[in-house]
Design an enzyme around this catalytic site. Structure first.
Site, PDB file in Angstrom:
ATOM      1  N   PHE A   1       0.917  -1.116  -0.075  1.00  0.00           N
ATOM      2  CA  PHE A   1      -0.037  -0.078  -0.082  1.00  0.00           C
ATOM      3  C   PHE A   1       0.857   1.204  -0.091  1.00  0.00           C
ATOM      4  O   PHE A   1       1.852   1.457   0.846  1.00  0.00           O
ATOM      5  CB  PHE A   1      -1.052   0.134   1.122  1.00  0.00           C
ATOM      6  CG  PHE A   1      -1.881   1.020   1.099  1.00  0.00           C
ATOM      7  CD1 PHE A   1      -3.112   0.796   0.514  1.00  0.00           C
ATOM      8  CD2 PHE A   1      -1.733   2.138   1.968  1.00  0.00           C
ATOM      9  CE1 PHE A   1      -3.905   1.861   0.246  1.00  0.00           C
ATOM     10  CE2 PHE A   1      -2.758   3.177   1.750  1.00  0.00           C
ATOM     11  CZ  PHE A   1      -3.940   2.970   1.075  1.00  0.00           C
TER      12      PHE A   1
ATOM     13  N   ASP B   1       0.993  -4.552   8.829  1.00  0.00           N
ATOM     14  CA  ASP B   1      -0.065  -3.528   8.803  1.00  0.00           C
ATOM     15  C   ASP B   1      -1.481  -4.415   8.491  1.00  0.00           C
ATOM     16  O   ASP B   1      -1.491  -5.101   7.449  1.00  0.00           O
ATOM     17  CB  ASP B   1       0.145  -2.722   7.503  1.00  0.00           C
ATOM     18  CG  ASP B   1      -1.002  -1.450   7.274  1.00  0.00           C
ATOM     19  OD1 ASP B   1      -1.859  -1.693   7.693  1.00  0.00           O
ATOM     20  OD2 ASP B   1      -0.797  -0.750   6.448  1.00  0.00           O
TER      21      ASP B   1
ATOM     22  N   TYR C   1     -11.404   2.534  10.020  1.00  0.00           N
ATOM     23  CA  TYR C   1     -12.669   2.705   9.164  1.00  0.00           C
ATOM     24  C   TYR C   1     -12.860   1.815   8.116  1.00  0.00           C
ATOM     25  O   TYR C   1     -13.834   1.814   7.244  1.00  0.00           O
ATOM     26  CB  TYR C   1     -12.403   4.166   8.515  1.00  0.00           C
ATOM     27  CG  TYR C   1     -11.084   4.347   7.888  1.00  0.00           C
ATOM     28  CD1 TYR C   1     -10.931   3.874   6.493  1.00  0.00           C
ATOM     29  CD2 TYR C   1      -9.895   5.152   8.271  1.00  0.00           C
ATOM     30  CE1 TYR C   1      -9.777   4.149   5.814  1.00  0.00           C
ATOM     31  CE2 TYR C   1      -8.881   5.285   7.776  1.00  0.00           C
ATOM     32  CZ  TYR C   1      -8.859   4.772   6.333  1.00  0.00           C
ATOM     33  OH  TYR C   1      -7.602   4.953   5.660  1.00  0.00           O
ATOM     34  N   LYS C   2     -12.319   0.644   8.088  1.00  0.00           N
ATOM     35  CA  LYS C   2     -12.393  -0.167   7.005  1.00  0.00           C
ATOM     36  C   LYS C   2     -13.272  -1.445   7.675  1.00  0.00           C
ATOM     37  O   LYS C   2     -14.604  -1.060   7.866  1.00  0.00           O
ATOM     38  CB  LYS C   2     -11.138  -0.841   6.509  1.00  0.00           C
ATOM     39  CG  LYS C   2     -10.398   0.106   5.736  1.00  0.00           C
ATOM     40  CD  LYS C   2      -9.237  -0.067   5.208  1.00  0.00           C
ATOM     41  CE  LYS C   2      -8.554   0.732   4.193  1.00  0.00           C
ATOM     42  NZ  LYS C   2      -6.972   0.744   4.138  1.00  0.00           N
TER      43      LYS C   2
ATOM     44  N   ARG D   1     -12.635  -4.117  -7.356  1.00  0.00           N
ATOM     45  CA  ARG D   1     -12.356  -4.681  -6.308  1.00  0.00           C
ATOM     46  C   ARG D   1     -13.764  -4.762  -5.634  1.00  0.00           C
ATOM     47  O   ARG D   1     -14.415  -3.588  -5.442  1.00  0.00           O
ATOM     48  CB  ARG D   1     -11.405  -3.968  -5.396  1.00  0.00           C
ATOM     49  CG  ARG D   1     -10.809  -4.543  -4.059  1.00  0.00           C
ATOM     50  CD  ARG D   1      -9.890  -3.731  -3.676  1.00  0.00           C
ATOM     51  NE  ARG D   1     -10.385  -2.369  -2.915  1.00  0.00           N
ATOM     52  CZ  ARG D   1      -9.683  -1.686  -2.193  1.00  0.00           C
ATOM     53  NH1 ARG D   1      -8.708  -2.219  -1.638  1.00  0.00           N
ATOM     54  NH2 ARG D   1     -10.359  -0.538  -1.726  1.00  0.00           N
TER      55      ARG D   1
HETATM   56  C1  LIG Z   1      -6.258   1.970   4.142  1.00  0.00           C
HETATM   57  C2  LIG Z   1      -4.801   1.399   4.317  1.00  0.00           C
HETATM   58  C3  LIG Z   1      -4.018   2.552   5.167  1.00  0.00           C
HETATM   59  C4  LIG Z   1      -4.574   3.994   5.404  1.00  0.00           C
HETATM   60  O1  LIG Z   1      -3.721   4.775   6.081  1.00  0.00           O
HETATM   61  P1  LIG Z   1      -4.250   6.107   6.578  1.00  0.00           P
HETATM   62  O2  LIG Z   1      -3.150   6.878   7.154  1.00  0.00           O
HETATM   63  O3  LIG Z   1      -5.666   5.981   7.371  1.00  0.00           O
HETATM   64  O4  LIG Z   1      -4.695   6.998   5.171  1.00  0.00           O
HETATM   65  C5  LIG Z   1      -3.019   2.195   5.420  1.00  0.00           C
HETATM   66  N1  LIG Z   1      -2.189   1.069   5.091  1.00  0.00           N
HETATM   67  C6  LIG Z   1      -3.019   0.019   4.488  1.00  0.00           C
HETATM   68  C7  LIG Z   1      -2.278  -1.282   4.108  1.00  0.00           C
HETATM   69  C8  LIG Z   1      -4.212   0.474   3.870  1.00  0.00           C
HETATM   70  O5  LIG Z   1      -4.918  -0.565   3.389  1.00  0.00           O
END
Ligand SMILES: *Cc1c(COP(=O)(O)O)cnc(C)c1O
Length: 404
Positions: A123, A193, A218-219, A363
């Site tokens: 990511f 992560d 938030y996911k 997705r």
């Molecule tokens: C969604 C996501 C993030 C989001 O990071 P933010 O700091 O909340 O923007 C980070 N790492 C991964 C792997 C994600 O899928």
């Protein structure tokens, strides 16, 4: 699978009553809970209370009536979902900011090790933050390599292996136990992560002896847009590692107002500034929904939803890029299509909300708490219509928005 068969499966689903605990709009099939989880019904009342009573009436007194301990309290509620101890998780800042704190902390642990290893195609924020973190420490560097070169990259100069457990595009999942062991064999720490894992698949950080973890609120956890994130440090490292964003809220005695920084004991040192109490209230209402959830049921339903959508997509000649082995993936499914963006927009226009990931991935998030087999069957019918009719070729569906 016919609609009747789908309905029969839903009627027998042990998680079926969870759907009523979410406020999903009429006419929408929501397949994007891996980007922004749906709104729990309890959230509006919790936020109302946070605004009107806690803030409006209690004012500053509420810091001692619940706000100040919220980061630890909510962290303790997230802990069982990720296989950690209650005192190993805290809620703070964003996933990006938490990555920075832990990457720098890991690099400072042992001055003979100054390399962070990560995966190309991880990511973006993970790689961007790692780049920024190594840039703050003279001599440190980021070694980002393809997945098949990760093991060879684990030399004796490596401080940290930084991996995203479930890949945001393909849903491929790393074997957490095996990769944690490889990092440890090389003398490095590992930072997972869990943004696409928490609330999606069973995670056992302690069972894998994992050192560090971060993840999104938030996911799959449904904490609301921009909800605070979580951060995990294994008990073994809690006294050794320190937060480079050494703010007063992570101080041992913030209200002693001392000039010199002294880190708090335990996870509190990973706080930086004043906790965002309104965001925390939304997150806590959502996390409370997980209290009685059996992750084995979540896993079983995720697999069944995946298999159903996989059969539909491949039946329509879409190329699935997600692993078919459930042990090797998370809880979303991705298809490759040259017109993936337009397809996604055409689906959204028909009420089927998924998302597009550049350059060619369509997705769909599979959230077992509020999706059923009937939803997938209906989404499949609409997908088939759009593909058969070529409706997605309408130029209006190719206009790019800022957020995809
Ligand atoms: C969604 C996501 C993030 C989001 O990071 P933010 O700091 O909340 O923007 C980070 N790492 C991964 C792997 C994600 O899928």
């Amino acid at each position: 699978m016919t609609l009747d068969q789908a309905r029969a499966l839903d009627a027998a689903d042990p998680l079926r009553t969870m759907r009523e605990r979410f406020a999903l709009p009429e006419g929408v099939i929501y397949l994007d809970g891996n980007s922004l989880g749906a709104l729990p019904r309890a959230t509006a009342a919790a936020l109302g209370d946070a605004v009107e009573r806690q803030w409006g009436e209690r004012l500053i007194r509420h810091w001692n009536e619940g706000w100040i301990e919220a980061p630890q309290r909510i962290g303790a509620k997230i802990a069982p979902l990720i296989g950690a101890r209650a005192d190993e998780v805290i809620v703070a800042d964003s996933t990006s900011a938490n990555l920075f704190k832990l990457i720098v902390a890991a690099l400072r642990r042992d001055p003979t090790r100054n390399v962070v290893v990560s995966e190309l195609g991880n990511f973006p924020t993970d790689l961007h933050i790692a780049e920024g973190a190594v840039g703050c420490l003279p001599g440190a560097s980021l070694r980002a390599v393809p997945r098949d070169a990760l093991e060879a990259a684990l030399g004796d100069d490596v401080a940290l292996l930084l991996l995203t457990h479930v890949h945001y595009k393909t849903a491929e999942r790393f074997d957490m136990a095996a990769w944690t062991r490889r990092a440890h064999d090389a003398g490095a720490l590992v930072l997972w992560d869990l943004s696409h894992s928490a609330g999606a698949v069973a995670v056992d950080l302690n069972g894998c002896d994992a050192d560090l973890a971060v993840g999104c609120g938030y996911k799959f956890l449904n904490g609301g847009p921009g909800a605070p994130a979580f951060l995990h440090v294994h008990t073994q490292w809690q006294d050794t590692l320190t937060n480079p964003l050494s703010g007063w809220m992570g101080h041992a005695a913030p209200f002693a107002f001392e000039d010199r920084y002294a880190p708090a004991a335990g996870m509190t040192r990973w706080l930086t500034g004043t906790p965002p109490t309104l965001g925390l209230a939304g997150l806590e209402a959502a996390i409370d929904l997980w209290a009685d959830i059996d992750m084995a049921q979540v896993t079983a339903k995720s697999i069944a939803l995946f298999d159903q959508l996989h059969a539909i997509g491949t039946g329509l000649a879409l190329e699935c890029v997600s692993p078919t082995d459930p042990a090797r993936r998370g809880s979303h499914i991705s298809f490759r299509h040259p017109q993936a963006y337009a397809l996604c927009q055409a689906l959204i226009a028909r009420g089927v909300i998924g998302d597009f990931r550049a350059p060619d991935i369509l997705r769909f998030g599979l959230t077992p708490l509020y999706l059923g087999h009937e939803d997938i069957a209906r989404a499949g019918e609409i997908l088939a219509e759009i593909l058969d009719s070529g409706a997605y070729l309408d130029p209006s569906f190719s206009k790019r928005h800022a957020v995809t």
